[in-house]
Design an enzyme around this catalytic site. Structure first.
Site, PDB file in Angstrom:
ATOM      1  N   LYS A 148      -2.711   4.205  -3.148  1.00  0.00           N
ATOM      2  CA  LYS A 148      -3.215   5.441  -3.741  1.00  0.00           C
ATOM      3  C   LYS A 148      -2.017   6.328  -4.050  1.00  0.00           C
ATOM      4  CE  LYS A 148      -7.196   7.862  -2.024  1.00  0.00           C
ATOM      5  NZ  LYS A 148      -7.736   8.504  -0.833  1.00  0.00           N
ATOM      6  N   MET A 159      -7.739   9.286   9.542  1.00  0.00           N
ATOM      7  CA  MET A 159      -8.303   9.890   8.321  1.00  0.00           C
ATOM      8  C   MET A 159      -9.272  11.024   8.665  1.00  0.00           C
ATOM      9  SD  MET A 159      -8.928   6.356   6.190  1.00  0.00           S
ATOM     10  CE  MET A 159      -9.349   5.307   7.582  1.00  0.00           C
ATOM     11  N   ASP A 185       0.803  -1.218   0.000  1.00  0.00           N
ATOM     12  CA  ASP A 185       0.000   0.000   0.000  1.00  0.00           C
ATOM     13  C   ASP A 185       0.838   1.271   0.000  1.00  0.00           C
ATOM     14  OD1 ASP A 185      -2.506  -1.026   0.002  1.00  0.00           O
ATOM     15  OD2 ASP A 185      -2.752  -1.007   2.174  1.00  0.00           O
TER      16      ASP A 185
HETATM   17  N1  SAH Z   1      -4.039   0.177   9.088  1.00  0.00           N
HETATM   18  C1  SAH Z   1      -3.507   1.481   9.413  1.00  0.00           C
HETATM   19  C2  SAH Z   1      -4.519   2.587   9.192  1.00  0.00           C
HETATM   20  C3  SAH Z   1      -4.937   2.720   7.739  1.00  0.00           C
HETATM   21  S1  SAH Z   1      -6.013   4.081   7.484  1.00  0.00           S
HETATM   22  C4  SAH Z   1      -2.998   1.460  10.862  1.00  0.00           C
HETATM   23  O1  SAH Z   1      -3.275   0.519  11.587  1.00  0.00           O
HETATM   24  O2  SAH Z   1      -2.304   2.405  11.234  1.00  0.00           O
HETATM   25  C5  SAH Z   1      -4.865   5.334   7.003  1.00  0.00           C
HETATM   26  C6  SAH Z   1      -4.815   6.400   8.059  1.00  0.00           C
HETATM   27  O3  SAH Z   1      -3.988   5.967   9.137  1.00  0.00           O
HETATM   28  C7  SAH Z   1      -4.192   7.702   7.616  1.00  0.00           C
HETATM   29  O4  SAH Z   1      -5.097   8.507   6.910  1.00  0.00           O
HETATM   30  C8  SAH Z   1      -3.841   8.307   8.950  1.00  0.00           C
HETATM   31  O5  SAH Z   1      -4.987   8.791   9.617  1.00  0.00           O
HETATM   32  C9  SAH Z   1      -3.360   7.089   9.714  1.00  0.00           C
HETATM   33  N2  SAH Z   1      -1.903   6.917   9.633  1.00  0.00           N
HETATM   34  C10 SAH Z   1      -1.243   5.857   9.148  1.00  0.00           C
HETATM   35  N3  SAH Z   1       0.086   6.017   9.293  1.00  0.00           N
HETATM   36  C11 SAH Z   1       0.267   7.214   9.891  1.00  0.00           C
HETATM   37  C12 SAH Z   1       1.402   7.948  10.326  1.00  0.00           C
HETATM   38  N4  SAH Z   1       2.636   7.480  10.195  1.00  0.00           N
HETATM   39  N5  SAH Z   1       1.205   9.154  10.907  1.00  0.00           N
HETATM   40  C13 SAH Z   1      -0.035   9.649  11.088  1.00  0.00           C
HETATM   41  N6  SAH Z   1      -1.138   9.000  10.691  1.00  0.00           N
HETATM   42  C14 SAH Z   1      -1.001   7.802  10.113  1.00  0.00           C
END
Ligand code: SAH
Length: 261
Positions: free
Chosen positions: A61, A176, A39
């Site tokens: 994306k 998000m 991803d």
């Molecule tokens: N499966 C992922 C979440 C996927 S949804 C998890 O468990 O973390 C994607 C969202 O995750 C992003 O839009 C943001 O809100 C958050 N996100 C993922 N990595 C991030 C990071 N390093 N810093 C801040 N937000 C993050």
């Protein structure tokens, strides 16, 4: 592989960005797999763990482009499983936290593909931790809720009951949520949440672009706008923010996050 043999697909969490947060199991699988389907939120340093002849496929994306439709990703996974013994489906954070891992697992299960999930460190826990904010603290209440703020964009999701959450959960961790922040904050305030409750928005947590703003809830939208924070970001609202101990915060890793949104 023989015609009717099907390989195994591992649904693997790669953690929030800092490659040091990858689990030992994820690291082993990434280094051994024959195919890797990944991803947007997976830094290239993590992909470099894969062996040279590993078949890498991006299904995330890209900036300005639509994300891959889920049906297409499912089809890619099935096709890789028919060609390779060991397939890693690598997702940012934890594969079962707002990552559609559950949908992919169900699809592969229906198609009789052996699967195994490998949990990862989710951004909602790592992002506050990298500022020294404990995601729970017994003096800050007894509950924390993980929420997607994407609901207005993705109408297929059941909508979040922001007003009820204002009363029901001590702390909120919102994924998000940045594009929707104004609506989220105004719903929480009209649901009776204390306008002075501390909040923080953390951008690109655990990697070089890490940045944050901290403000009382009623000032959050304005401050985020002024500081121009961008996705990916985690929003944390609650008294836990007051229990920040900055001296325990790790330094972000020297890797860059591909910025997809
Ligand atoms: N499966 C992922 C979440 C996927 S949804 C998890 O468990 O973390 C994607 C969202 O995750 C992003 O839009 C943001 O809100 C958050 N996100 C993922 N990595 C991030 C990071 N390093 N810093 C801040 N937000 C993050």
């Amino acid at each position: 592989m023989t015609n009717n043999h099907i390989g195994k697909v591992y649904l693997v969490g790669s953690g929030p960005g800092d490659p040091d947060l990858i689990t030992v199991k994820a690291h082993r699988l990434i280094s051994e797999c024959d195919a890797l389907v990944y991803d947007s939120l997976v830094p290239k340093e993590v992909l470099q763990i894969a062996k040279d002849r590993c078949d890498l496929t991006f299904v995330g994306k890209r900036r300005g482009h639509h994300s891959f439709p889920q049906a297409k990703i499912n089809a890619v996974l099935l096709e890789k499983a028919t060609r390779y013994e060991c397939v890693v489906r690598l997702k940012g954070g934890d594969p079962f936290v707002f990552g559609r891992g559950g949908e992919e697992a169900a699809y592969l299960h229906i198609h009789k593909v052996p699967i195994e999930v490998v949990p990862g460190v989710t951004a909602g826990i790592a992002a506050p931790a990298y500022l020294g904010i404990p995601v729970t603290h017994r003096h800050a209440g007894s509950s924390v809720t993980f929420i997607t703020g994407h609901e207005l964009v993705d109408q297929r999701r059941p909508s979040v009951k922001w007003k009820s959450l204002a009363q029901a959960s001590d702390s909120l961790v919102i994924y998000m949520g940045l594009h929707n922040l104004e609506h989220i904050v105004s719903s929480l305030l009209s649901g009776g949440m204390d306008s002075n409750i501390p909040a923080v928005v953390i951008q690109q947590a655990t990697v070089v672009g890490q940045n944050f703003i901290k403000a009382p809830l009623h000032k959050l939208v304005e401050e985020v706008r002024q500081k121009n924070l961008s996705s990916p970001s985690i929003v944390v609202i609650g008294r836990i923010v007051d229990y920040q101990v900055t001296s325990c915060a790790p330094s972000p890793a020297n890797v860059t996050m591909p910025i997809p949104f």
